[in-house]
Design a protein around this motif. Structure first.
Motif, PDB file in Angstrom:
ATOM      1  N   ARG A  42       0.828  -1.212   0.000  1.00 32.45           N
ATOM      2  CA  ARG A  42       0.000   0.000   0.000  1.00 32.45           C
ATOM      3  C   ARG A  42       0.859   1.256   0.000  1.00 32.45           C
ATOM      4  O   ARG A  42       0.565   2.238  -0.703  1.00 32.45           O
ATOM      5  CB  ARG A  42      -0.913  -0.005   1.231  1.00 32.45           C
ATOM      6  CG  ARG A  42      -1.857   1.186   1.325  1.00 32.45           C
ATOM      7  CD  ARG A  42      -2.739   1.289   0.124  1.00 32.45           C
ATOM      8  NE  ARG A  42      -3.634   2.428   0.217  1.00 32.45           N
ATOM      9  CZ  ARG A  42      -4.269   2.975  -0.809  1.00 32.45           C
ATOM     10  NH1 ARG A  42      -4.091   2.470  -2.033  1.00 32.45           N
ATOM     11  NH2 ARG A  42      -5.081   3.998  -0.641  1.00 32.45           N
ATOM     12  N   GLN A  45       2.213   1.815  -3.417  1.00 30.35           N
ATOM     13  CA  GLN A  45       1.191   2.373  -4.292  1.00 30.35           C
ATOM     14  C   GLN A  45       0.980   3.865  -4.029  1.00 30.35           C
ATOM     15  O   GLN A  45       0.876   4.674  -4.965  1.00 30.35           O
ATOM     16  CB  GLN A  45      -0.132   1.617  -4.095  1.00 30.35           C
ATOM     17  CG  GLN A  45      -0.091   0.176  -4.576  1.00 30.35           C
ATOM     18  CD  GLN A  45      -1.362  -0.583  -4.228  1.00 30.35           C
ATOM     19  OE1 GLN A  45      -2.179  -0.119  -3.434  1.00 30.35           O
ATOM     20  NE2 GLN A  45      -1.509  -1.781  -4.805  1.00 30.35           N
ATOM     21  N   LEU A  46       0.910   4.220  -2.735  1.00 23.69           N
ATOM     22  CA  LEU A  46       0.741   5.634  -2.376  1.00 23.69           C
ATOM     23  C   LEU A  46       1.918   6.482  -2.844  1.00 23.69           C
ATOM     24  O   LEU A  46       1.754   7.605  -3.322  1.00 23.69           O
ATOM     25  CB  LEU A  46       0.562   5.775  -0.855  1.00 23.69           C
ATOM     26  CG  LEU A  46      -0.754   5.253  -0.277  1.00 23.69           C
ATOM     27  CD1 LEU A  46      -0.725   5.315   1.247  1.00 23.69           C
ATOM     28  CD2 LEU A  46      -1.922   6.086  -0.810  1.00 23.69           C
ATOM     29  N   GLU A  47       3.138   5.924  -2.699  1.00 22.41           N
ATOM     30  CA  GLU A  47       4.330   6.647  -3.137  1.00 22.41           C
ATOM     31  C   GLU A  47       4.308   6.872  -4.647  1.00 22.41           C
ATOM     32  O   GLU A  47       4.641   7.953  -5.139  1.00 22.41           O
ATOM     33  CB  GLU A  47       5.576   5.865  -2.734  1.00 22.41           C
ATOM     34  CG  GLU A  47       6.882   6.592  -3.057  1.00 22.41           C
ATOM     35  CD  GLU A  47       8.103   5.817  -2.602  1.00 22.41           C
ATOM     36  OE1 GLU A  47       9.209   6.356  -2.710  1.00 22.41           O
ATOM     37  OE2 GLU A  47       7.928   4.661  -2.163  1.00 22.41           O
ATOM     38  N   THR A  48       3.868   5.844  -5.382  1.00 23.98           N
ATOM     39  CA  THR A  48       3.769   5.966  -6.841  1.00 23.98           C
ATOM     40  C   THR A  48       2.746   7.032  -7.226  1.00 23.98           C
ATOM     41  O   THR A  48       2.989   7.875  -8.098  1.00 23.98           O
ATOM     42  CB  THR A  48       3.377   4.618  -7.456  1.00 23.98           C
ATOM     43  OG1 THR A  48       4.359   3.638  -7.111  1.00 23.98           O
ATOM     44  CG2 THR A  48       3.270   4.737  -8.970  1.00 23.98           C
ATOM     45  N   GLN A  49       1.587   6.998  -6.568  1.00 22.02           N
ATOM     46  CA  GLN A  49       0.552   7.996  -6.845  1.00 22.02           C
ATOM     47  C   GLN A  49       1.036   9.405  -6.516  1.00 22.02           C
ATOM     48  O   GLN A  49       0.783  10.359  -7.259  1.00 22.02           O
ATOM     49  CB  GLN A  49      -0.710   7.673  -6.055  1.00 22.02           C
ATOM     50  CG  GLN A  49      -1.410   6.396  -6.493  1.00 22.02           C
ATOM     51  CD  GLN A  49      -2.599   6.061  -5.608  1.00 22.02           C
ATOM     52  OE1 GLN A  49      -2.918   6.785  -4.660  1.00 22.02           O
ATOM     53  NE2 GLN A  49      -3.251   4.931  -5.905  1.00 22.02           N
ATOM     54  N   LEU A  50       1.746   9.520  -5.373  1.00 26.29           N
ATOM     55  CA  LEU A  50       2.255  10.836  -4.970  1.00 26.29           C
ATOM     56  C   LEU A  50       3.263  11.362  -5.977  1.00 26.29           C
ATOM     57  O   LEU A  50       3.227  12.544  -6.357  1.00 26.29           O
ATOM     58  CB  LEU A  50       2.890  10.743  -3.582  1.00 26.29           C
ATOM     59  CG  LEU A  50       3.467  12.039  -2.996  1.00 26.29           C
ATOM     60  CD1 LEU A  50       2.375  13.089  -2.865  1.00 26.29           C
ATOM     61  CD2 LEU A  50       4.106  11.781  -1.640  1.00 26.29           C
ATOM     62  N   ASN A  51       4.161  10.485  -6.432  1.00 27.22           N
ATOM     63  CA  ASN A  51       5.145  10.908  -7.431  1.00 27.22           C
ATOM     64  C   ASN A  51       4.476  11.335  -8.734  1.00 27.22           C
ATOM     65  O   ASN A  51       4.884  12.309  -9.378  1.00 27.22           O
ATOM     66  CB  ASN A  51       6.136   9.769  -7.705  1.00 27.22           C
ATOM     67  CG  ASN A  51       7.088   9.537  -6.543  1.00 27.22           C
ATOM     68  OD1 ASN A  51       7.370  10.469  -5.793  1.00 27.22           O
ATOM     69  ND2 ASN A  51       7.558   8.318  -6.388  1.00 27.22           N
ATOM     70  N   GLU A  52       3.440  10.603  -9.127  1.00 26.58           N
ATOM     71  CA  GLU A  52       2.718  10.961 -10.340  1.00 26.58           C
ATOM     72  C   GLU A  52       2.048  12.324 -10.203  1.00 26.58           C
ATOM     73  O   GLU A  52       2.067  13.145 -11.126  1.00 26.58           O
ATOM     74  CB  GLU A  52       1.665   9.887 -10.659  1.00 26.58           C
ATOM     75  CG  GLU A  52       2.267   8.554 -11.106  1.00 26.58           C
ATOM     76  CD  GLU A  52       1.204   7.479 -11.293  1.00 26.58           C
ATOM     77  OE1 GLU A  52       0.032   7.732 -10.930  1.00 26.58           O
ATOM     78  OE2 GLU A  52       1.538   6.387 -11.795  1.00 26.58           O
ATOM     79  N   ARG A  53       1.461  12.567  -9.042  1.00 26.14           N
ATOM     80  CA  ARG A  53       0.814  13.868  -8.810  1.00 26.14           C
ATOM     81  C   ARG A  53       1.825  15.009  -8.787  1.00 26.14           C
ATOM     82  O   ARG A  53       1.574  16.084  -9.323  1.00 26.14           O
ATOM     83  CB  ARG A  53       0.027  13.833  -7.500  1.00 26.14           C
ATOM     84  CG  ARG A  53      -1.200  12.928  -7.558  1.00 26.14           C
ATOM     85  CD  ARG A  53      -1.971  12.963  -6.257  1.00 26.14           C
ATOM     86  NE  ARG A  53      -3.143  12.087  -6.319  1.00 26.14           N
ATOM     87  CZ  ARG A  53      -4.009  11.929  -5.303  1.00 26.14           C
ATOM     88  NH1 ARG A  53      -3.808  12.577  -4.161  1.00 26.14           N
ATOM     89  NH2 ARG A  53      -5.034  11.128  -5.448  1.00 26.14           N
TER      90      ARG A  53
END
Length: 273
Positions: A42, A45-53
């Motif tokens: 999890r 996943q959050l780190e990936t989403q944060l980097n994308e944002r």
């Protein structure tokens, strides 16, 4: 026998209890590992989403910066185009004025030629072949007229030189030259126009406060100048660029009220829509 059994039973139960405890502990460890793995997944996943944002925000910020730079360039182009339009309008007016002056001068010369055909006792040759006397008042008037013509030519030359700087895009030099002209020839018919071009040059430099000061000085010092409507229009533009929309709107309304039939009033109405 019963006593033997009671003694042996605890010894037999002890290994069973130990096995049960170890199995329970092993089950707890596996469950904890699963939870840790789920938590790590999890977090990933959050780190990936944060980097994308963050990447998207950086791209948007760059786009905003580029858009801001483009807007600044457009504003600068608009200011230059306004200046060029003002120059063309001025040159058209000057051409019409020179044409009228030319016709007036030609008419005056024709009148003098027609009048010279008749002999005058104060000019040409006196009766009997003598030299006629020259009227002193006429001589003084001619000398004064010549001096005024020279002064006017000097003023026009200085004004035209400043205007040439403006045309070349040397707005700082034009503002300085027009300032010198206005200070040197405050009574000149071109003084109010010079003051207007000071404000227009400052606007082209995006020094909007200086543009407002220059145009305000024109309106105070030369309230009846033909450049007053255009000066107020430039004043409204500078106020808008500084973010004072209310003041700009009031200035546009004043243009319409004071100079309803002018081109500046027409432009003011368009801006108020």
């Amino acid at each position: 026998m019963s006593r033997f059994i009671s003694r042996v039973t605890p010894l037999l139960l002890a290994p069973l209890l130990a096995l049960s405890f170890n199995a329970h502990a092993l089950f707890d460890d596996n469950e904890a590992r699963k939870r840790i793995e789920q938590t790590n997944t999890r977090l990933s996943q959050l780190e990936t989403q944060l980097n994308e944002r963050l990447t998207a925000l950086e791209q948007r910020s760059q786009a905003v910066l580029e858009l801001s730079a483009q807007l600044d360039g457009i504003r600068n182009d608009i200011a230059q185009l306004r200046g060029q339009i003002e120059v063309l309008t001025y040159e058209l007016g000057e051409a019409k004025k020179r044409q009228r002056d030319l016709y007036t001068d030609l008419d005056s010369r024709l009148s003098r030629l027609e009048g010279s055909q008749a002999s005058s006792p104060m000019s040409g040759n006196a009766p009997g072949g003598g030299t006629a006397l020259i009227d002193p008042a006429t001589a003084v008037a001619g000398s004064a007229s010549s001096a005024n013509a020279n002064d006017g030519a000097t003023e026009q030359k200085a004004y035209d030189a400043a205007m040439e700087q403006f045309k070349r895009g040397d707005y700082a030099g034009a503002a300085s030259a027009f300032t010198v002209f206005a200070a040197t020839y405050p009574q000149s018919p071109l003084a109010s126009s010079a003051q207007y071009w000071i404000g227009n040059a400052r606007f082209a430099q995006r020094d909007y406060k200086a543009a407002i000061a220059a145009q305000t000085q024109l309106l105070q010092k030369y309230p009846d100048s033909p450049k007053a409507p255009d000066a107020m229009l430039n004043l409204a533009s500078a106020q808008a660029e500084l973010g004072d929309k209310a003041a700009s709107r009031r200035t546009l309304q004043d243009i319409i009220a004071k100079y309803p039939g002018t081109d500046a009033a027409s432009k003011a109405r368009q801006r108020l829509r």
